[in-house]
Design a protein around this motif. Structure first.
Motif, PDB file in Angstrom:
ATOM      1  N   ILE A   7       0.847  -1.192   0.000  1.00 28.59           N
ATOM      2  CA  ILE A   7       0.000   0.000   0.000  1.00 28.59           C
ATOM      3  C   ILE A   7       0.882   1.242   0.000  1.00 28.59           C
ATOM      4  N   ILE A   8       0.690   2.085  -1.021  1.00 30.84           N
ATOM      5  CA  ILE A   8       1.478   3.314  -1.152  1.00 30.84           C
ATOM      6  C   ILE A   8       0.551   4.524  -1.090  1.00 30.84           C
ATOM      7  N   PRO A   9       0.530   5.250   0.025  1.00 25.89           N
ATOM      8  CA  PRO A   9      -0.184   6.532   0.053  1.00 25.89           C
ATOM      9  C   PRO A   9       0.619   7.549  -0.757  1.00 25.89           C
ATOM     10  N   CYS A  36      -2.009   1.724  -5.022  1.00 24.25           N
ATOM     11  CA  CYS A  36      -1.594   3.123  -4.965  1.00 24.25           C
ATOM     12  C   CYS A  36      -2.808   3.995  -4.655  1.00 24.25           C
ATOM     13  N   ILE A  37      -2.757   4.695  -3.526  1.00 23.53           N
ATOM     14  CA  ILE A  37      -3.858   5.570  -3.116  1.00 23.53           C
ATOM     15  C   ILE A  37      -3.432   7.017  -3.301  1.00 23.53           C
ATOM     16  N   ASN A  38      -3.956   7.667  -4.325  1.00 19.62           N
ATOM     17  CA  ASN A  38      -3.625   9.065  -4.598  1.00 19.62           C
ATOM     18  C   ASN A  38      -4.473   9.950  -3.691  1.00 19.62           C
ATOM     19  N   ARG A  73      -3.895   4.940   4.069  1.00 22.26           N
ATOM     20  CA  ARG A  73      -3.458   3.606   4.496  1.00 22.26           C
ATOM     21  C   ARG A  73      -4.643   2.723   4.861  1.00 22.26           C
ATOM     22  N   ASN A  74      -5.594   3.271   5.611  1.00 21.61           N
ATOM     23  CA  ASN A  74      -6.772   2.481   5.992  1.00 21.61           C
ATOM     24  C   ASN A  74      -7.566   2.047   4.770  1.00 21.61           C
ATOM     25  N   THR A  75      -7.710   2.946   3.797  1.00 24.09           N
ATOM     26  CA  THR A  75      -8.417   2.607   2.567  1.00 24.09           C
ATOM     27  C   THR A  75      -7.697   1.485   1.826  1.00 24.09           C
ATOM     28  N   GLY A  76      -6.376   1.594   1.734  1.00 23.50           N
ATOM     29  CA  GLY A  76      -5.599   0.554   1.072  1.00 23.50           C
ATOM     30  C   GLY A  76      -5.732  -0.794   1.744  1.00 23.50           C
ATOM     31  N   ARG A 178      -6.120   0.298  13.601  1.00 25.66           N
ATOM     32  CA  ARG A 178      -6.360   1.201  12.485  1.00 25.66           C
ATOM     33  C   ARG A 178      -5.463   2.422  12.694  1.00 25.66           C
ATOM     34  N   PHE A 179      -5.186   3.132  11.612  1.00 26.57           N
ATOM     35  CA  PHE A 179      -4.455   4.382  11.730  1.00 26.57           C
ATOM     36  C   PHE A 179      -5.424   5.501  12.086  1.00 26.57           C
ATOM     37  N   LEU A 180      -5.062   6.300  13.081  1.00 25.62           N
ATOM     38  CA  LEU A 180      -5.855   7.458  13.443  1.00 25.62           C
ATOM     39  C   LEU A 180      -5.366   8.666  12.659  1.00 25.62           C
TER      40      LEU A 180
END
Length: 350
Positions: A7-9, A36-38, A73-76, A178-180
């Motif tokens: 996962i790449i933000p 890849c999360i743009n 990151r959470n979306t990925g 999860r990431f906050l």
């Protein structure tokens, strides 16, 4: 289903993004997906990813509004299908055998996560730090060594609190952590890593170096604000609520706050260029009124730093800036070889 989901933000990462993705494509373990999360980029990052995806179907491109690295990151992680997931920063790269080596260890030993050592580049000196835990052994949150290890998260510079040098079991991640958002806490990677350790049944720290972390000196300094202080204090509030109950939980929070964090918070306030003297005094009072403040737990803090805090506590406010300047000069002279302090992990996502 892939073996590993990467996962790449991405946010305006055109300078190093291709090198980052190429290092993933060149892995000896080929059964991977590259998510890849743009996160609202305004540069050519989108074109770079889409062009690479035309020749490598493992690359998947998604877009979201500028919500920040944590949401990306959470979306990925939700989109991922791999047994293990890896979060990599857009300007870093990894050794060709990272995924194969770490996956074999993680899968063989049924690990919730596995961590590797880090190579820092872009500077003249590398960072070496000792941690009170043996490498290449399996631990759980109840292991005696874990308590002492957790104290080092707020004492040393980098490594322990990083998430990009670790492979996480996807089910473990989705179930436990999860990431906050950075709108809620500072140093969300450190918070995430601590919660991961405390919720893990089995984890390991490898002594092999696979992750190449790019140090960009020019991007490491920014002006702090009172908001930064509130977000920093929130991290301990969140930890107090989310950490599993143990006999040493409160002692861990007290010792970590008073031995490692409190002087950094004082520095943050005193160095701020945006607040008045009145606002700074109010903020320093807020630190000393925080539930985890305790002079008896400042055992690892130097005498000069303790003196600074105690003087302020006794309302000798006018002496604080002078003593702080002296203490700061001494501290800097002792840490020229270090790249990042704990506060440097509070840098905004770029």
């Amino acid at each position: 289903m892939s073996t590993i989901s990467v996962i790449i933000p991405i946010y305006n990462g055109e300078t190093y993004l291709k090198q980052c993705i190429n290092s993933i494509q060149n892995q000896t373990l080929k059964d991977i997906e590259i998510i890849c999360i743009n996160d609202g980029s305004t540069d050519s990052s989108k074109d770079i990813v889409l062009n690479l995806s035309l020749i490598d179907p493992r690359i998947k491109y998604y877009e979201q509004k500028n919500l920040g690295v944590s949401e990306a990151r959470n979306t990925g992680a939700i989109l991922a299908t791999g047994k293990y997931i890896h979060f990599i920063d857009q300007d870093d790269f990894i050794a060709d055998n990272m995924y194969e080596d770490l996956y074999l260890l993680a899968d063989k030993n049924s690990l919730d996560f596995i961590s590797s050592d880090i190579r820092f580049f872009g500077i003249n000196d590398s960072i070496n730090y000792e941690i009170p835990i043996k490498k290449n052994e399996i631990y759980n949150s109840n292991s005696p060594e874990v308590k002492e290890f957790l104290y080092t998260f707020f004492k040393f510079s980098l490594g322990q609190g990083a998430i990009w040098n670790k492979l996480f079991n996807r089910i473990f991640f989705l179930k436990n952590v999860r990431f906050l958002s950075r709108d809620v806490v500072k140093s969300e990677d450190t918070l995430f890593s601590i919660l991961s350790i405390m919720n893990a049944s089995r984890f390991m720290f490898s002594d092999s170096i696979y992750y190449n972390y790019r140090v960009r000196i020019n991007s490491q300094s920014r002006d702090s604000s009172i908001l930064d202080l509130d977000l920093s204090l929130n991290m301990f509030t969140v930890l107090s609520k989310k950490l599993p109950e143990t006999s040493w939980k409160n002692d861990f929070l007290m010792k970590s706050f008073n031995s490692n964090i409190i002087f950094n918070l004082f520095s943050m306030v005193l160095n701020s260029k945006y607040e008045s003297v009145f606002d700074k005094v109010f903020s320093l009072r807020k630190i000393l009124n925080y539930p985890y403040y305790s002079r008896s737990h400042m055992i690892d803090l130097s005498l000069s730093k303790r003196l600074l805090i105690i003087l302020f506590n006794f309302k000798l406010t006018l002496l604080v800036p002078f003593i702080y300047n002296f203490v700061n000069k001494v501290s800097k002279s002792k840490s020229q070889s270090k790249i990042k302090s704990h506060l440097d992990l509070f840098l905004p996502y770029e």
